[in-house]
Scaffold this motif. Structure first.
Motif, short mmCIF file in Angstrom:
data_model
loop_
_atom_site.label_atom_id
_atom_site.label_comp_id
_atom_site.label_asym_id
_atom_site.label_seq_id
_atom_site.Cartn_x
_atom_site.Cartn_y
_atom_site.Cartn_z
N SER A 165 20.91 28.91 67.16
CA SER A 165 19.59 28.90 67.80
C SER A 165 19.61 29.67 69.11
O SER A 165 20.64 29.76 69.77
CB SER A 165 19.16 27.46 68.08
OG SER A 165 17.90 27.45 68.73
N ASN A 166 18.44 30.17 69.47
CA ASN A 166 18.29 30.70 70.82
C ASN A 166 18.14 29.51 71.76
O ASN A 166 18.01 28.36 71.33
CB ASN A 166 17.11 31.66 70.91
CG ASN A 166 15.78 31.00 70.58
OD1 ASN A 166 15.71 29.86 70.14
ND2 ASN A 166 14.71 31.74 70.80
N THR A 170 13.38 28.24 69.43
CA THR A 170 12.34 28.82 68.61
C THR A 170 12.90 29.43 67.33
O THR A 170 12.17 29.65 66.37
CB THR A 170 11.55 29.90 69.40
OG1 THR A 170 12.46 30.88 69.90
CG2 THR A 170 10.78 29.26 70.55
N ASN A 171 14.20 29.73 67.31
CA ASN A 171 14.87 30.26 66.11
C ASN A 171 15.93 29.29 65.61
O ASN A 171 16.94 29.71 65.08
CB ASN A 171 15.54 31.61 66.42
CG ASN A 171 14.54 32.72 66.62
OD1 ASN A 171 13.39 32.58 66.25
ND2 ASN A 171 14.98 33.81 67.20
N GLU A 173 18.20 27.06 63.45
CA GLU A 173 18.53 27.07 62.03
C GLU A 173 19.74 26.18 61.79
O GLU A 173 20.81 26.39 62.36
CB GLU A 173 18.83 28.50 61.57
CG GLU A 173 19.18 28.60 60.13
CD GLU A 173 19.47 30.04 59.69
OE1 GLU A 173 19.72 30.22 58.49
OE2 GLU A 173 19.47 30.95 60.53
#
Length: 185
Positions: A165-166, A170-171, A173
């Motif tokens: 993830s960032n 927001t990303n 996974e």
């Protein structure tokens, strides 16, 4: 032999020995610096840390730790947080996310932070990530692990064998998902 000849030979030998001594000396400043410090001991110890990071007068992070060991005198420098850490991270709207772990180690040269033992990240919007080990790449602002994780959102509890993830999630996974996920029709 005459005295002048012996004097010349002694002068030449003295010059050779003196020159040899100068060339045998080397710059041992780093060795001298480390002389009083055992190879396996930290160069510094800090207790009850309350470190605040600001950007343009606004607090962006607050690190709390019971004990930090400073190994910055090593060839591969690092800081070890043996008392665990609690890190509060504030976004642009001053919303707080929390990161907790039993142990952490921060590597200066790579910008990598290794969080270990009961790692829990709680985001400002209620998402919770739990794992036993998590890495944070400061340069890329990226979180990742390849050990089992539990990621809880408002509607799901997702389990898996890795996470990417960032920093803002927001990303996010979860890798190799093993939990139950609800899907919209």
């Amino acid at each position: 032999m005459n005295k002048k000849y012996i004097y010349n030979i002694l002068s030449i030998v003295t010059v050779i020995i003196t020159v040899a001594m100068f060339f045998s000396c080397s710059d041992n400043f780093n060795k001298i610096q480390k002389m009083g410090v055992s190879e396996n001991e930290p160069i510094g110890v800090a207790e009850n840390i309350n470190l605040k990071h600001t950007d343009s007068g606004r607090v962006t992070a607050n690190l709390l730790s019971a004990k930090m060991l400073d190994y910055s005198n090593r060839d591969f420098p690092y800081n070890e947080f043996v008392g665990g850490i609690t890190l509060y991270v504030y976004d642009e709207d001053n919303k707080k996310s929390t990161i907790i772990s039993d142990y952490a180690i921060s590597y200066d040269k790579t910008g990598l932070i290794d969080l270990q033992g009961n790692v829990v990240i709680t985001t400002h919007d209620g998402n919770v990530l739990k794992t036993e080990q998590l890495y944070f790449d400061k340069k890329r602002e990226w979180l990742f692990t390849n050990v089992p994780v539990t990621f809880t959102t408002k509607q799901d509890i997702i389990k898996g064998n890795g996470f990417d993830s960032n920093l803002k999630f927001t990303n996010a996974e979860v890798l190799e998902v093993t939990g139950i996920i609800s899907l919209d029709d």
